[in-house]
Structure formats: structure tokens, C-alpha cells
Design a protein around this motif. Structure first.
Motif, PDB file in Angstrom:
ATOM      1  N   GLN A  41      -2.474  10.463  -7.327  1.00  0.00           N
ATOM      2  CA  GLN A  41      -3.544  10.269  -6.357  1.00  0.00           C
ATOM      3  C   GLN A  41      -4.819   9.730  -6.993  1.00  0.00           C
ATOM      4  OE1 GLN A  41      -4.619  13.701  -4.032  1.00  0.00           O
ATOM      5  NE2 GLN A  41      -6.031  12.548  -2.773  1.00  0.00           N
TER       6      GLN A  41
ATOM      7  N   PHE B 204       2.362   1.741  -3.516  1.00  0.00           N
ATOM      8  CA  PHE B 204       1.386   2.294  -4.457  1.00  0.00           C
ATOM      9  C   PHE B 204       1.110   3.770  -4.157  1.00  0.00           C
ATOM     10  CE2 PHE B 204      -0.617  -2.118  -5.253  1.00  0.00           C
ATOM     11  CZ  PHE B 204       0.217  -2.323  -6.349  1.00  0.00           C
ATOM     12  N   PHE B 205       0.981   4.116  -2.876  1.00  0.00           N
ATOM     13  CA  PHE B 205       0.690   5.485  -2.487  1.00  0.00           C
ATOM     14  C   PHE B 205       1.797   6.445  -2.930  1.00  0.00           C
ATOM     15  CE2 PHE B 205       0.716   9.008   0.584  1.00  0.00           C
ATOM     16  CZ  PHE B 205      -0.566   9.503   0.374  1.00  0.00           C
ATOM     17  N   THR B 206       3.043   6.018  -2.806  1.00  0.00           N
ATOM     18  CA  THR B 206       4.153   6.913  -3.139  1.00  0.00           C
ATOM     19  C   THR B 206       4.518   6.890  -4.614  1.00  0.00           C
ATOM     20  OG1 THR B 206       5.774   5.197  -2.565  1.00  0.00           O
ATOM     21  CG2 THR B 206       5.164   6.768  -0.834  1.00  0.00           C
ATOM     22  N   SER B 207       4.078   5.894  -5.367  1.00  0.00           N
ATOM     23  CA  SER B 207       4.508   5.786  -6.765  1.00  0.00           C
ATOM     24  C   SER B 207       3.400   6.082  -7.778  1.00  0.00           C
ATOM     25  CB  SER B 207       5.081   4.396  -7.027  1.00  0.00           C
ATOM     26  OG  SER B 207       4.071   3.411  -6.893  1.00  0.00           O
ATOM     27  N   MET B 208       2.176   6.272  -7.328  1.00  0.00           N
ATOM     28  CA  MET B 208       1.063   6.495  -8.255  1.00  0.00           C
ATOM     29  C   MET B 208       0.478   7.885  -8.041  1.00  0.00           C
ATOM     30  SD  MET B 208      -0.963   2.874  -7.836  1.00  0.00           S
ATOM     31  CE  MET B 208      -2.025   3.075  -9.252  1.00  0.00           C
TER      32      MET B 208
ATOM     33  N   ALA C 131       0.830  -1.206   0.000  1.00  0.00           N
ATOM     34  CA  ALA C 131       0.000   0.000   0.000  1.00  0.00           C
ATOM     35  C   ALA C 131       0.865   1.258   0.000  1.00  0.00           C
ATOM     36  CB  ALA C 131      -0.936  -0.005   1.208  1.00  0.00           C
TER      37      ALA C 131
ATOM     38  N   ALA D 274      -7.748   1.707  -5.230  1.00  0.00           N
ATOM     39  CA  ALA D 274      -8.288   1.397  -3.908  1.00  0.00           C
ATOM     40  C   ALA D 274      -9.765   1.006  -3.994  1.00  0.00           C
ATOM     41  CB  ALA D 274      -8.108   2.593  -2.973  1.00  0.00           C
TER      42      ALA D 274
ATOM     43  N   ARG E 150      -5.205   7.825  -9.628  1.00  0.00           N
ATOM     44  CA  ARG E 150      -5.056   6.395  -9.952  1.00  0.00           C
ATOM     45  C   ARG E 150      -5.011   5.539  -8.686  1.00  0.00           C
ATOM     46  NH1 ARG E 150      -2.079   5.203 -15.477  1.00  0.00           N
ATOM     47  NH2 ARG E 150      -2.935   6.948 -16.639  1.00  0.00           N
ATOM     48  N   PHE E 151      -4.354   6.068  -7.662  1.00  0.00           N
ATOM     49  CA  PHE E 151      -4.312   5.355  -6.384  1.00  0.00           C
ATOM     50  C   PHE E 151      -5.718   5.157  -5.836  1.00  0.00           C
ATOM     51  CE2 PHE E 151      -4.097   5.378  -1.727  1.00  0.00           C
ATOM     52  CZ  PHE E 151      -3.259   4.297  -1.504  1.00  0.00           C
TER      53      PHE E 151
END
Length: 58
Positions: free
Chosen positions: A23, A17-21, A14, A30, A25-26
Motif C-alpha cells: 500500500q 498495481f493495487f493488487t501487486s504492490m 491501476a 499514485a 508504494r502504491f
């Protein structure tokens, strides 16, 4: 895998994904994973509660 190890793995994924996508798309991911999870959990519950014709059995 212990519950603690599983929890750490899920948190790491998680966080990745939060740091690499972006917002938006994240958030879409989710929502998708949440809906997938609810459906996957409800399928065996429905099967346990109902027979093959979809009728409730005691």
C-alpha cells in the motif's frame, strides 16, 4: 483506441498495481503519477497562454 478501451486499459493497470504492490508504494506511485500528470497538462497550457519570454499574450 476508443475512449472506452483507453478507460478499461487504465483501470486494468491501476487494478494490477493495487493488487501487486504494498500500500505505501502504491500510494507513492499514485502521488508521483498525479504530479506528473498535472505538470504535463500545465506545460502546453502555459505555452498557449504565454509567449517565449513568459509574458501573457492576449
Amino acid at each position: 483506441m476508443s475512449p472506452c478501451e483507453l478507460n478499461a486499459l487504465i483501470a486494468a493497470i491501476a487494478n494490477y498495481f493495487f493488487t501487486s504492490m504494498p500500500q505505501d508504494r502504491f500510494l507513492c506511485l499514485a502521488v508521483f503519477l498525479n504530479e506528473l500528470s498535472k505538470t504535463m497538462l500545465s506545460m502546453p497550457l502555459y505555452k498557449d497562454l504565454c509567449n517565449h519570454e513568459g509574458k501573457f499574450h492576449p
